[in-house]
Enzyme design. Structure first.
Site, PDB file in Angstrom:
ATOM      1  CD  GLU A 186      38.367  32.985  40.135  1.00 55.18           C
ATOM      2  OE1 GLU A 186      37.256  32.331  40.777  1.00 55.18           O
ATOM      3  OE2 GLU A 186      38.249  33.722  39.588  1.00 55.18           O
ATOM      4  CG  ASP A 187      43.670  34.608  38.345  1.00 52.34           C
ATOM      5  OD1 ASP A 187      42.857  34.201  37.507  1.00 52.34           O
ATOM      6  OD2 ASP A 187      43.874  34.969  38.179  1.00 52.34           O
ATOM      7  CB  CYS A 195      40.993  37.226  41.114  1.00 56.89           C
ATOM      8  SG  CYS A 195      39.852  38.152  40.291  1.00 56.89           S
ATOM      9  CG  HIS A 240      40.999  36.438  33.640  1.00 58.46           C
ATOM     10  ND1 HIS A 240      41.672  36.760  34.771  1.00 58.46           N
ATOM     11  CD2 HIS A 240      41.299  35.362  33.582  1.00 58.46           C
ATOM     12  CE1 HIS A 240      42.905  36.703  34.583  1.00 58.46           C
ATOM     13  NE2 HIS A 240      42.576  35.922  34.124  1.00 58.46           N
ATOM     14  CG  LEU A 250      50.945  41.399  36.237  1.00 58.36           C
ATOM     15  CD1 LEU A 250      49.946  40.163  35.574  1.00 58.36           C
ATOM     16  CD2 LEU A 250      51.812  41.570  35.230  1.00 58.36           C
ATOM     17  CG  ASP A 291      49.237  39.983  39.972  1.00 59.63           C
ATOM     18  OD1 ASP A 291      48.687  40.768  40.276  1.00 59.63           O
ATOM     19  OD2 ASP A 291      50.115  40.366  39.200  1.00 59.63           O
TER      20      ASP A 291
HETATM   21  C1  CIR Z   1      46.470  39.924  37.056  1.00 56.94           C
HETATM   22  O1  CIR Z   1      46.882  40.341  35.643  1.00 56.94           O
HETATM   23  O2  CIR Z   1      46.671  38.192  36.744  1.00 56.94           O
HETATM   24  C2  CIR Z   1      46.040  40.441  38.638  1.00 56.94           C
HETATM   25  N1  CIR Z   1      46.379  41.543  38.483  1.00 56.94           N
HETATM   26  C3  CIR Z   1      44.885  40.198  38.347  1.00 56.94           C
HETATM   27  C4  CIR Z   1      44.209  38.655  38.488  1.00 56.94           C
HETATM   28  C5  CIR Z   1      42.334  38.655  38.104  1.00 56.94           C
HETATM   29  N2  CIR Z   1      42.467  37.222  38.578  1.00 56.94           N
HETATM   30  C6  CIR Z   1      40.680  37.222  38.129  1.00 56.94           C
HETATM   31  O3  CIR Z   1      40.384  37.961  36.788  1.00 56.94           O
HETATM   32  N3  CIR Z   1      40.929  35.394  38.502  1.00 56.94           N
END
Ligand code: CIR
Length: 253
Positions: free
Chosen positions: A65-66, A248, A161, A18, A60
């Site tokens: 981290e997410d 992340c 975020h 993404l 992804d």
């Molecule tokens: C997303 O859109 O979920 C990933 N491409 C990027 C996630 C980045 N994560 C973050 O800022 N903690």
């Protein structure tokens, strides 16, 4: 102090990740080199790094981290706001089992990405974003309180975020950029203000008294060094193409 970190090797399918960055597709081979360098940086900060294998099902999935919040008292498995990322939680739940006996989970209809959660001691700031809804934040705060911690929400307007634009460096020092420079809830911190031109470097990480920032931001390096931290730079170009910042790429605990 952090003893451990968990990372996941970028999968080849990361090219389908993404993004709203408009910076083109990441180069997987270069991402691998940057990821290995990132691991070395964490190790140089005295954390033991657990490296999970690539997971091609989830483009992804390198942004570990997410999918979990790892606190000193419990682990909380999130429920990512992007449907394409929701299955990432299973692998992370397995990976944290050796480290945590207390594991909680966020349930439907709550959604929350831990990139929206910033730890300040025992308090956690939770950004309400396109990924994190009020129900996800409510469940998270309830769980934190069960374990003697606390949480509060922060409305986000422009960033993906919360940690896209804010980073807590301990000792009351907070890096802020854009919409976070004016937030009333952050006024009590000693704010290190990053200009819009350097916005990507606002996502930096404190790791055991050092601060890791992305390469290519000399002004940010200067500001953070002046606040008294040894600064380590690492190249992040391929992850930036997927809206991914330094924080992340790892879970630090
Ligand atoms: C997303 O859109 O979920 C990933 N491409 C990027 C996630 C980045 N994560 C973050 O800022 N903690």
């Amino acid at each position: 102090m952090f003893k451990h970190a968990i990372v996941r090797t970028p999968c080849k399918n990361m090219v389908a990740g993404l993004t709203g960055a408009g910076l083109g597709k990441p180069d997987h081979s270069l991402a691998m080199i940057q990821h290995q360098a990132y691991i070395k940086v964490l190790e140089s900060c005295n954390v033991e790094v657990t490296i999970l294998p690539p997971d091609e099902k989830y483009p992804d999935s390198t942004f570990v981290e997410d999918v979990a919040l790892l606190t000193p008292h419990c682990a909380i498995i999130t429920r990512p706001g992007a449907p394409s990322r929701q299955g990432e939680t299973e692998g992370i739940q397995r990976a944290i089992t050796p480290f945590y006996s207390a594991v909680e989970v966020i349930r439907e209809p709550g959604t929350i990405d831990a990139g929206d959660i910033m730890m300040v001691g025992e308090h956690y700031y939770i950004g309400l974003s396109e990924r994190t809804n009020p129900e996800g934040a409510r469940q998270m705060i309830q769980i934190l309180e069960q374990y003697g911690m606390s949480g509060s929400t922060v409305d986000l307007k422009h960033v993906l975020h919360l940690k896209t634009g804010a980073a807590y460096l301990e000792n009351n020092n907070l890096v802020v950029c854009g919409e976070f420079t004016e937030k009333a809830e952050f006024e009590k911190f000693n704010r290190i203000v990053i200009t819009e031109a350097n916005a990507y470097s606002a996502n930096c990480i404190w790791v055991n008294d050092r601060v890791v920032i992305p390469s290519g931001f000399p002004r940010t390096k200067e500001l953070i060094s002046s606040a008294g931290y040894p600064v380590i730079e690492t190249d992040m170009s391929e992850f930036q193409k997927l809206d991914g910042g330094l924080s992340c790429l790892s879970l630090r605990f």
